[in-house]
Design a protein around this motif. Structure first.
Motif, PDB file in Angstrom:
ATOM      1  N   PHE A   1      36.308  35.401  43.324  1.00 43.68           N
ATOM      2  CA  PHE A   1      36.059  36.762  42.862  1.00 43.68           C
ATOM      3  C   PHE A   1      34.719  36.963  42.158  1.00 43.68           C
ATOM      4  O   PHE A   1      34.329  38.100  41.915  1.00 43.68           O
ATOM      5  CB  PHE A   1      37.204  37.217  41.957  1.00 43.68           C
ATOM      6  CG  PHE A   1      38.515  37.310  42.682  1.00 43.68           C
ATOM      7  CD1 PHE A   1      38.763  38.358  43.545  1.00 43.68           C
ATOM      8  CD2 PHE A   1      39.480  36.326  42.529  1.00 43.68           C
ATOM      9  CE1 PHE A   1      39.963  38.444  44.235  1.00 43.68           C
ATOM     10  CE2 PHE A   1      40.687  36.403  43.213  1.00 43.68           C
ATOM     11  CZ  PHE A   1      40.924  37.460  44.074  1.00 43.68           C
ATOM     12  N   GLU A   2      34.015  35.898  41.825  1.00 46.16           N
ATOM     13  CA  GLU A   2      32.652  36.027  41.314  1.00 46.16           C
ATOM     14  C   GLU A   2      31.640  35.709  42.400  1.00 46.16           C
ATOM     15  O   GLU A   2      30.626  36.394  42.542  1.00 46.16           O
ATOM     16  CB  GLU A   2      32.451  35.085  40.124  1.00 46.16           C
ATOM     17  CG  GLU A   2      31.022  34.632  39.846  1.00 46.16           C
ATOM     18  CD  GLU A   2      30.093  35.740  39.331  1.00 46.16           C
ATOM     19  OE1 GLU A   2      28.872  35.529  39.295  1.00 46.16           O
ATOM     20  OE2 GLU A   2      30.596  36.820  38.980  1.00 46.16           O
TER      21      GLU A   2
ATOM     22  N   SER B   1      34.530  38.543  35.565  1.00 47.99           N
ATOM     23  CA  SER B   1      33.883  37.235  35.651  1.00 47.99           C
ATOM     24  C   SER B   1      33.638  36.598  34.287  1.00 47.99           C
ATOM     25  O   SER B   1      33.919  35.410  34.080  1.00 47.99           O
ATOM     26  CB  SER B   1      32.557  37.339  36.410  1.00 47.99           C
ATOM     27  OG  SER B   1      32.769  37.708  37.744  1.00 47.99           O
TER      28      SER B   1
ATOM     29  N   THR C   1      34.348  45.683  43.886  1.00 47.58           N
ATOM     30  CA  THR C   1      33.285  44.761  43.486  1.00 47.58           C
ATOM     31  C   THR C   1      33.040  44.836  41.983  1.00 47.58           C
ATOM     32  O   THR C   1      32.945  43.808  41.303  1.00 47.58           O
ATOM     33  CB  THR C   1      31.975  45.095  44.238  1.00 47.58           C
ATOM     34  OG1 THR C   1      32.196  44.981  45.641  1.00 47.58           O
ATOM     35  CG2 THR C   1      30.864  44.135  43.839  1.00 47.58           C
TER      36      THR C   1
ATOM     37  N   LYS D   1      24.584  40.860  43.275  1.00 46.91           N
ATOM     38  CA  LYS D   1      25.131  40.478  41.970  1.00 46.91           C
ATOM     39  C   LYS D   1      24.648  41.206  40.787  1.00 46.91           C
ATOM     40  O   LYS D   1      23.515  41.106  40.547  1.00 46.91           O
ATOM     41  CB  LYS D   1      24.910  39.065  41.638  1.00 46.91           C
ATOM     42  CG  LYS D   1      25.495  38.698  40.284  1.00 46.91           C
ATOM     43  CD  LYS D   1      26.687  38.093  40.335  1.00 46.91           C
ATOM     44  CE  LYS D   1      27.255  37.320  39.167  1.00 46.91           C
ATOM     45  NZ  LYS D   1      28.061  37.040  39.015  1.00 46.91           N
TER      46      LYS D   1
ATOM     47  N   THR E   1      29.265  47.600  35.879  1.00 53.67           N
ATOM     48  CA  THR E   1      29.913  46.290  35.751  1.00 53.67           C
ATOM     49  C   THR E   1      29.932  45.747  34.318  1.00 53.67           C
ATOM     50  O   THR E   1      30.993  45.324  33.836  1.00 53.67           O
ATOM     51  CB  THR E   1      29.238  45.262  36.691  1.00 53.67           C
ATOM     52  OG1 THR E   1      29.337  45.712  38.029  1.00 53.67           O
ATOM     53  CG2 THR E   1      29.912  43.904  36.574  1.00 53.67           C
TER      54      THR E   1
ATOM     55  N   LEU F   1      32.508  42.101  50.004  1.00 48.20           N
ATOM     56  CA  LEU F   1      32.841  43.505  49.778  1.00 48.20           C
ATOM     57  C   LEU F   1      31.581  44.344  49.593  1.00 48.20           C
ATOM     58  O   LEU F   1      31.477  45.460  50.118  1.00 48.20           O
ATOM     59  CB  LEU F   1      33.738  43.639  48.543  1.00 48.20           C
ATOM     60  CG  LEU F   1      35.177  43.139  48.668  1.00 48.20           C
ATOM     61  CD1 LEU F   1      35.873  43.196  47.318  1.00 48.20           C
ATOM     62  CD2 LEU F   1      35.941  43.960  49.700  1.00 48.20           C
ATOM     63  N   TRP F   2      30.618  43.796  48.842  1.00 50.20           N
ATOM     64  CA  TRP F   2      29.366  44.528  48.599  1.00 50.20           C
ATOM     65  C   TRP F   2      28.601  44.736  49.908  1.00 50.20           C
ATOM     66  O   TRP F   2      28.089  45.831  50.163  1.00 50.20           O
ATOM     67  CB  TRP F   2      28.526  43.751  47.593  1.00 50.20           C
ATOM     68  CG  TRP F   2      27.222  44.403  47.275  1.00 50.20           C
ATOM     69  CD1 TRP F   2      25.977  44.005  47.652  1.00 50.20           C
ATOM     70  CD2 TRP F   2      27.004  45.598  46.519  1.00 50.20           C
ATOM     71  NE1 TRP F   2      25.008  44.860  47.172  1.00 50.20           N
ATOM     72  CE2 TRP F   2      25.614  45.860  46.475  1.00 50.20           C
ATOM     73  CE3 TRP F   2      27.871  46.487  45.865  1.00 50.20           C
ATOM     74  CZ2 TRP F   2      25.067  46.951  45.810  1.00 50.20           C
ATOM     75  CZ3 TRP F   2      27.318  47.586  45.202  1.00 50.20           C
ATOM     76  CH2 TRP F   2      25.932  47.801  45.185  1.00 50.20           C
TER      77      TRP F   2
ATOM     78  N   THR G   1      33.601  39.147  46.416  1.00 47.58           N
ATOM     79  CA  THR G   1      32.822  40.290  45.947  1.00 47.58           C
ATOM     80  C   THR G   1      31.545  40.480  46.762  1.00 47.58           C
ATOM     81  O   THR G   1      31.140  41.609  47.038  1.00 47.58           O
ATOM     82  CB  THR G   1      32.447  40.124  44.461  1.00 47.58           C
ATOM     83  OG1 THR G   1      32.106  38.760  44.218  1.00 47.58           O
ATOM     84  CG2 THR G   1      33.595  40.502  43.569  1.00 47.58           C
TER      85      THR G   1
ATOM     86  N   PHE H   1      36.073  43.242  40.140  1.00 42.97           N
ATOM     87  CA  PHE H   1      36.109  41.777  40.194  1.00 42.97           C
ATOM     88  C   PHE H   1      34.981  41.154  39.381  1.00 42.97           C
ATOM     89  O   PHE H   1      35.197  40.209  38.627  1.00 42.97           O
ATOM     90  CB  PHE H   1      36.033  41.300  41.647  1.00 42.97           C
ATOM     91  CG  PHE H   1      37.261  41.629  42.464  1.00 42.97           C
ATOM     92  CD1 PHE H   1      38.509  41.680  41.869  1.00 42.97           C
ATOM     93  CD2 PHE H   1      37.175  41.892  43.824  1.00 42.97           C
ATOM     94  CE1 PHE H   1      39.648  41.980  42.608  1.00 42.97           C
ATOM     95  CE2 PHE H   1      38.302  42.196  44.572  1.00 42.97           C
ATOM     96  CZ  PHE H   1      39.542  42.239  43.961  1.00 42.97           C
ATOM     97  N   TRP H   2      33.759  41.694  39.547  1.00 42.95           N
ATOM     98  CA  TRP H   2      32.647  41.159  38.757  1.00 42.95           C
ATOM     99  C   TRP H   2      32.852  41.430  37.268  1.00 42.95           C
ATOM    100  O   TRP H   2      32.391  40.668  36.424  1.00 42.95           O
ATOM    101  CB  TRP H   2      31.323  41.750  39.239  1.00 42.95           C
ATOM    102  CG  TRP H   2      30.674  40.906  40.300  1.00 42.95           C
ATOM    103  CD1 TRP H   2      30.843  39.573  40.515  1.00 42.95           C
ATOM    104  CD2 TRP H   2      29.749  41.349  41.303  1.00 42.95           C
ATOM    105  NE1 TRP H   2      30.107  39.156  41.592  1.00 42.95           N
ATOM    106  CE2 TRP H   2      29.417  40.232  42.090  1.00 42.95           C
ATOM    107  CE3 TRP H   2      29.180  42.583  41.611  1.00 42.95           C
ATOM    108  CZ2 TRP H   2      28.530  40.297  43.162  1.00 42.95           C
ATOM    109  CZ3 TRP H   2      28.297  42.653  42.677  1.00 42.95           C
ATOM    110  CH2 TRP H   2      27.975  41.519  43.446  1.00 42.95           C
TER     111      TRP H   2
ATOM    112  N   TYR I   1      35.151  49.795  48.259  1.00 47.35           N
ATOM    113  CA  TYR I   1      34.621  48.432  48.218  1.00 47.35           C
ATOM    114  C   TYR I   1      33.743  48.219  46.980  1.00 47.35           C
ATOM    115  O   TYR I   1      33.801  47.166  46.334  1.00 47.35           O
ATOM    116  CB  TYR I   1      33.817  48.130  49.479  1.00 47.35           C
ATOM    117  CG  TYR I   1      34.655  47.991  50.734  1.00 47.35           C
ATOM    118  CD1 TYR I   1      35.894  47.360  50.699  1.00 47.35           C
ATOM    119  CD2 TYR I   1      34.209  48.492  51.958  1.00 47.35           C
ATOM    120  CE1 TYR I   1      36.668  47.240  51.845  1.00 47.35           C
ATOM    121  CE2 TYR I   1      34.981  48.373  53.115  1.00 47.35           C
ATOM    122  CZ  TYR I   1      36.205  47.752  53.042  1.00 47.35           C
ATOM    123  OH  TYR I   1      36.967  47.634  54.171  1.00 47.35           O
TER     124      TYR I   1
END
Length: 298
Positions: free
Chosen positions: A224-225, A21, A14, A298, A253, A232-233, A229, A17-18, A10
């Motif tokens: 996804f931002e 962004s 994350t 984030k 990231t 998932l986090w 995400t 995906f991040w 996960y």
């Protein structure tokens, strides 16, 4: 599969995906303005989080909230997503992605500074060292490959990118003491922020002239931002049990983001971006070695 293995999967998703962004922001801003992009992304996130709450059978929790809870959500929603992403998107419209992204990533250091007046905490020598390292990183990145000249090509963009970190840090400090369900909080933040975003979009832009490319970019960012995400986090944190086991991994990231920026956007990555980012992350890790943050977002 063990919970720890699932948690790392996960976290990996994350980060992935991040990491996309920044590229998604720049692509979206080619086709729509920042107000339109935020409008589309926010709509997408609201719909996604609604179905998450519906699946988890947590929508009923909304009825149990007080006026104070709703007021708090209005304030948080104004800070994030409305103000945070408005400032961030404008910064991305002015700067190369490789500059805006790491400058936006200094928010853990901003939290340390804001903790002095807000939480009455004192700065230690280690904290000061962390701040100096991160500040040097910001200066080096802002030079855009020309450290000797030190003429910023777009000072306003640099200021806005750093300001977005200040907004996020304020949001983090206000949100950390809120013990409501995390996904419910995020849903309400976006729901109330949608009012601010709609009014701003109608005044300074319009909703009708949105291309299909801009629409798809906004939907991608919303999922996804801002949406998937986050879920998932939270799942990773729940599975692993301890934040400190995975929180530092999130600092991969921005490096992942540079890879996507280079491949997708075709930006030539300045050596100063890489070294400046290392300084920023080093400062953050030095600070976190002193004071572990119990809740990370984030």
């Amino acid at each position: 599969m063990k919970n720890q293995s699932k948690a790392y999967i996960y976290v990996g998703l994350t980060i992935l995906f991040w990491g996309t962004s920044a590229s998604a922001f720049k692509i979206g801003l080619r086709y729509v303005d920042y107000f339109q992009l935020l409008f589309i992304a926010t709509c997408t996130t609201i719909i996604f989080l609604f179905f998450v709450l519906l699946y988890q059978k947590k929508l009923i929790l909304i009825k149990q909230l007080s006026i104070k809870d709703y007021s708090h959500s209005i304030i948080l929603g104004f800070l994030n997503p409305f103000l945070y992403y408005t400032v961030l998107f404008i910064a991305y419209s002015l700067l190369p992605a490789q500059i805006a992204q790491p400058l936006n990533f200094v928010w853990p250091i901003i939290i340390v500074l804001l903790s002095v007046p807000f939480l009455k905490q004192k700065l230690s020598l280690k904290s000061i060292l962390a701040l100096v390292l991160s500040f040097l990183g910001v200066v080096i990145i802002s030079s855009e490959g020309n450290v000797m000249n030190m003429k910023f090509s777009n000072p306003l963009g640099v200021i806005l990118a750093l300001s977005s970190s200040v907004v996020w840090a304020l949001f983090w400090l206000l949100n950390i003491k809120d013990k409501r369900d995390d996904i419910l909080k995020l849903f309400l933040n976006f729901l109330f922020a949608f009012l601010f975003i709609t009014i701003t979009t109608l005044i300074f832009s319009d909703i009708k002239s949105v291309s299909i490319e801009g629409l798809l970019a906004g939907v991608y960012i919303g999922l996804f931002e801002m949406g998937i995400t986050f879920v998932l986090w939270l799942k990773a944190l729940k599975l692993i049990g301890r934040t400190d086991k995975i929180s530092n991994l999130i600092y991969l990231t921005p490096f992942c983001s540079l890879v996507f920026i280079s491949i997708i956007l075709g930006e030539k990555i300045f050596i100063t971006t890489f070294f400046g980012l290392i300084l920023i992350i080093s400062g953050i890790l030095i600070q976190q070695a002193k004071r572990k943050i119990n809740s990370y977002e984030k």
